[in-house]
Design a protein around this motif. Structure first.
Motif, PDB file in Angstrom:
ATOM      1  N   GLU A  95      73.034  51.059 -24.635  1.00 15.77           N
ATOM      2  CA  GLU A  95      73.054  52.524 -24.728  1.00 15.77           C
ATOM      3  C   GLU A  95      71.974  53.145 -23.831  1.00 15.77           C
ATOM      4  O   GLU A  95      72.207  54.122 -23.136  1.00 15.77           O
ATOM      5  CB  GLU A  95      72.834  52.886 -26.202  1.00 15.77           C
ATOM      6  CG  GLU A  95      72.641  54.340 -26.493  1.00 15.77           C
ATOM      7  CD  GLU A  95      73.950  55.113 -26.623  1.00 15.77           C
ATOM      8  OE1 GLU A  95      75.016  54.459 -26.659  1.00 15.77           O
ATOM      9  OE2 GLU A  95      73.890  56.360 -26.670  1.00 15.77           O
ATOM     10  N   ASN A  99      72.966  55.632 -21.069  1.00 16.51           N
ATOM     11  CA  ASN A  99      72.746  57.032 -21.417  1.00 16.51           C
ATOM     12  C   ASN A  99      71.279  57.295 -21.742  1.00 16.51           C
ATOM     13  O   ASN A  99      70.928  57.615 -22.861  1.00 16.51           O
ATOM     14  CB  ASN A  99      73.636  57.358 -22.632  1.00 16.51           C
ATOM     15  CG  ASN A  99      73.547  58.817 -23.010  1.00 16.51           C
ATOM     16  OD1 ASN A  99      73.155  59.652 -22.194  1.00 16.51           O
ATOM     17  ND2 ASN A  99      73.870  59.113 -24.258  1.00 16.51           N
ATOM     18  N   SER A 149      68.167  59.192 -22.482  1.00 18.93           N
ATOM     19  CA  SER A 149      68.151  60.588 -22.899  1.00 18.93           C
ATOM     20  C   SER A 149      66.796  61.253 -22.755  1.00 18.93           C
ATOM     21  O   SER A 149      66.659  62.434 -22.992  1.00 18.93           O
ATOM     22  CB  SER A 149      68.618  60.697 -24.351  1.00 18.93           C
ATOM     23  OG  SER A 149      69.911  60.157 -24.424  1.00 18.93           O
ATOM     24  N   ASP A 192      68.272  63.166 -32.791  1.00 19.82           N
ATOM     25  CA  ASP A 192      69.271  62.102 -32.794  1.00 19.82           C
ATOM     26  C   ASP A 192      70.253  62.342 -31.655  1.00 19.82           C
ATOM     27  O   ASP A 192      70.853  63.412 -31.561  1.00 19.82           O
ATOM     28  CB  ASP A 192      70.040  62.094 -34.123  1.00 19.82           C
ATOM     29  CG  ASP A 192      69.198  61.483 -35.224  1.00 19.82           C
ATOM     30  OD1 ASP A 192      68.454  60.522 -34.911  1.00 19.82           O
ATOM     31  OD2 ASP A 192      69.261  61.971 -36.365  1.00 19.82           O
ATOM     32  N   SER A 233      72.679  59.808 -30.909  1.00 16.00           N
ATOM     33  CA  SER A 233      73.844  59.327 -31.643  1.00 16.00           C
ATOM     34  C   SER A 233      73.309  58.572 -32.860  1.00 16.00           C
ATOM     35  O   SER A 233      72.118  58.651 -33.142  1.00 16.00           O
ATOM     36  CB  SER A 233      74.715  58.442 -30.751  1.00 16.00           C
ATOM     37  OG  SER A 233      73.960  57.297 -30.362  1.00 16.00           O
ATOM     38  N   ALA A 234      74.149  57.827 -33.516  1.00 16.73           N
ATOM     39  CA  ALA A 234      73.777  57.220 -34.800  1.00 16.73           C
ATOM     40  C   ALA A 234      72.468  56.428 -34.731  1.00 16.73           C
ATOM     41  O   ALA A 234      71.595  56.615 -35.557  1.00 16.73           O
ATOM     42  CB  ALA A 234      74.905  56.318 -35.290  1.00 16.73           C
ATOM     43  N   HIS A 256      70.491  56.145 -31.829  1.00 16.30           N
ATOM     44  CA  HIS A 256      69.847  56.505 -30.572  1.00 16.30           C
ATOM     45  C   HIS A 256      69.052  57.789 -30.774  1.00 16.30           C
ATOM     46  O   HIS A 256      69.598  58.817 -31.136  1.00 16.30           O
ATOM     47  CB  HIS A 256      70.929  56.685 -29.486  1.00 16.30           C
ATOM     48  CG  HIS A 256      70.347  56.934 -28.125  1.00 16.30           C
ATOM     49  ND1 HIS A 256      71.148  57.082 -27.024  1.00 16.30           N
ATOM     50  CD2 HIS A 256      69.079  57.056 -27.690  1.00 16.30           C
ATOM     51  CE1 HIS A 256      70.380  57.289 -25.964  1.00 16.30           C
ATOM     52  NE2 HIS A 256      69.121  57.279 -26.351  1.00 16.30           N
ATOM     53  N   THR A 286      72.688  65.340 -22.378  1.00 19.62           N
ATOM     54  CA  THR A 286      71.641  64.422 -21.969  1.00 19.62           C
ATOM     55  C   THR A 286      71.010  64.889 -20.673  1.00 19.62           C
ATOM     56  O   THR A 286      71.423  65.891 -20.086  1.00 19.62           O
ATOM     57  CB  THR A 286      72.197  63.022 -21.764  1.00 19.62           C
ATOM     58  OG1 THR A 286      73.119  63.095 -20.695  1.00 19.62           O
ATOM     59  CG2 THR A 286      72.866  62.493 -23.006  1.00 19.62           C
TER      60      THR A 286
END
Lengths: 334, 333
Positions: free
Chosen positions: B240, B244, B246, B306, B308-309, B311, B324
């Motif tokens: 991840e 991605n 972030s 957050d 994602s779940a 990340h 992002t």
């Protein structure tokens, strides 16, 4: 290892040879005629000349030096002018007295000095560290003769705990075998005398130990502080090892080489340079032996005394050198 | 869950004042996983590992708040004696410098046996056999002879293998590896990393891998934490984070890894240097070096958002699902 020791031993030879030569020269540089000295001011010219011939003083210097070396190699240190005794037999009781005092003093100095240094490094910047280092600073600065007199005044005259001077009770003399009184009294089972010998050792021992103790403490502290920052100390702690073992096993062995050097040098100094302490405490040691010989212009004794002291100094440092290679296998044998 | 770090703050009390080298960080390590902590020098990753071990040099350093829970037990509350039973047994550590991490005056055998016997009441013979077995396991041939050798007789790679053998000797639940390959040759680095990965599977010890090398992280880690100036700025599974990133800092780190497939004139580098911990009191610590920084970044501390779940990242760009860093860049240009 044997190879290394052998090589270091061979390296000793030129050092010792040079030493004998320097001592030989110094004695001859002192003004005055030994033959005249021996015979006194009233002696006739002829008798002085005869003695000069007899002592070999009329030979060229290199013959004299060669004869002197030849004597040394056969264990002949000459004859004392004052007592007319061979120095090689006469010197031993004095040497033994000095050894006993010096090793007693070094024992105190090493045990207290090293531990004070180790604990100071372990608990750096705590009250113990500050206190120990202030005491050490005072210790290196204090003159030994003053400390000796102070000790006598406090512990023998005022408190009466220890005798003021000497090695033994005059009324109860020790039967000398080895001339190491601690050993002699034990061999004879005279434990009461052993006690008095220890009592006699304590004051001069403390006076003599002060400077080496302070120097050892300071050296130990700085050497330990450097080692304690090492990665392998962190590794030892990360294993879950007790701090005491980390300090005394892992750190101390790495820190000990400079400490050992200082101990060697200080021991050498004590063996030869304890004249002040030996005089104050009437200690019949080698320092006093030479000191008295100077008063009598007993040239052979001065010469041999200095030589023996210098020889001991060299030997002790030789032993220290050998110890290095036992402690640190990385010390290369070349 | 094996280890949970909650709000950990480790402060160094120096003549220049209080320096929070680790500033309220939270993370978890699960049984048997390999978690990477990435960041530039001075970002607090080594202090984090020493804090877990209870080996922060004190003075001047001290854990000033937070909890470190090993299977629910708070390590910060333990006495030195209790902590000693954890070090080497439950949590072992591998250090950056294999050249200096072994005591030069004791044999390899002596040091391995010592590590084993601190936590096992075995006789020397049994411990020695176990030491030899461990050395073979980490790929050291001539293990029997090595027992009698001194560290200076071994190469850097061999020493690091000895360190790994030592760390695994008591079968720890967690191994903290602080830049274990930084001081080694590149070819040896790969071998050591492979070894750590194999041993992680074999012993099921969780590994907390501290590194500045994203390549290593991509290779063996499952999850990764990015630290900057004493704070965690991003946390995500390893795939991840590469796909991605972030936080602008993470993105900068990834961009500054040389890519063999692309021939670039100059390699990207993040301008400036990591600020001294504690020097930036207000605002995002990365703001002075960030190409996306705006006024708000200098005046407010960004919270963790957050993405994602599993990340998370600490950047205002993530507010209200603004997307992002990459999306943002697209919008601006």
């Amino acid at each position: 290892m044997l190879h290394y020791i052998g090589r270091r031993f061979l390296q000793l030879i030129p050092v010792l040879l040079g030493m004998t030569f320097i001592v030989f020269l110094i004695i001859r540089a002192i003004p005055g005629d030994p033959a005249q000295m021996i015979l006194g001011q009233q002696a006739t010219k002829e008798s002085v000349e005869a003695l000069r011939e007899n002592l070999g003083l009329n030979n060229p210097w290199y013959i004299q030096y060669f004869d002197y070396l030849k004597g040394l190699l056969t264990g002949d240190l000459g004859v004392s002018i004052r007592t007319n005794q061979p120095i090689s037999t006469e010197i031993w009781p004095y040497l033994a007295a000095t050894f006993e005092l010096a090793f007693f003093a070094m024992f105190i100095a090493v045990v207290i000095g090293m531990n004070a240094g180790i604990i100071s490094a372990w608990f750096q910047n705590t009250w113990f560290d500050y206190l120990a280092m202030v005491i050490a600073l005072i210790g290196v600065s204090v003159p030994v003769f003053w400390l000796g007199l102070l000790e006598q005044w406090l512990f023998s005259i005022n408190l009466g705990w220890f005798p003021t001077s000497g090695r033994e009770e005059v009324r109860d003399p020790i039967m000398a075998i080895t001339h190491f009184y601690l050993i002699d009294t034990l061999i004879q089972g005279r434990y009461d005398q052993f006690g008095t010998v220890v009592k006699h050792l304590i004051l001069p021992g403390m006076a003599l130990a002060t400077i080496p103790m302070a120097i050892i403490a300071r050296m130990t502290r700085s050497s330990m502080l450097e080692v304690m920052r090492s990665d392998y100390i962190r590794t030892a702690r990360a294993k879950g090892q007790k701090m005491f073992i980390v300090v005394y096993k892992h750190a101390l062995k790495n820190a000990i080489i400079p400490i050992l050097t200082v101990i060697g040098l200080q021991t050498g100094l004590l063996l030869g340079g304890a004249i002040l302490t030996e005089t104050i405490f009437s200690w019949p040691g080698i320092g006093r032996y030479i000191y008295e010989a100077i008063g009598f212009r007993d040239y052979p004794v001065i010469q041999s005394g200095i030589l023996v002291v210098a020889f001991l100094f060299v030997i002790i440092n030789f032993i220290v050198d050998i110890l290095y290679s036992f402690i640190d296998k990385r010390i290369k044998y070349n | 869950m094996l280890l949970e770090v909650k709000g950990l703050e480790t402060t160094f009390f120096t003549n220049d004042g209080k320096i929070p080298a680790v500033d309220h960080i939270d993370f978890k390590v699960y049984e048997g996983e390999i978690l990477g902590i990435v960041g530039e020098s001075g970002c607090g990753k080594s202090v984090t590992s020493l804090s877990i071990m209870g080996l922060v040099p004190n003075p001047p350093g001290k854990i000033t708040s937070g909890e470190i829970l090993l299977e629910g037990k708070d390590l910060t509350k333990l006495s030195e004696k209790e902590m000693r039973k954890i070090r080497g047994k439950d949590i072992a550590m591998i250090f950056q410098e294999p050249m200096t991490s072994l005591n030069p005056l004791y044999t390899i055998g002596n040091q391995l046996i010592e590590a084993i016997r601190i936590h096992n009441k075995w006789d020397k013979k049994k411990a020695a056999n176990h030491a030899i077995e461990m050395m073979k396991l980490v790929g050291l041939r001539r293990a029997e002879e090595l027992m009698k050798e001194y560290p200076h007789q071994l190469s850097g790679g061999m020493r690091q293998r000895v360190m790994i053998a030592m760390a695994l000797a008591c079968n720890p639940k967690l191994v903290i590896a602080d830049e274990p390959t930084t001081a080694l040759d590149v070819t040896i680095q790969a071998q050591i990393m492979k070894l750590m990965q194999d041993l992680n599977k074999k012993f099921n010890s969780a590994v907390l891998l501290i590194t500045h090398d994203l390549g290593v992280v991509a290779e063996i880690c499952e999850r990764v934490i990015v630290m900057y100036s004493g704070q965690i700025v991003e946390e995500a599974p390893v795939m991840e984070i590469f796909k991605n990133p972030s936080h602008p800092y993470t993105r900068g780190l990834i961009q500054s890894v040389p890519d063999m497939r692309e021939k670039k004139e100059t390699l990207y580098s993040i301008p400036g240097a990591v600020p001294k911990p504690g020097s930036i009191k207000v605002g995002c610590r990365f703001a002075p070096r960030c190409e996306f920084a705006r006024e708000r970044c200098f005046n407010e501390n960004p919270p963790i958002y957050d993405v994602s779940a599993n990340h998370k990242a600490r950047c205002f760009l993530l507010e209200k699902g603004e997307g992002t860093v990459y999306d943002k860049r697209a919008v601006e240009s």
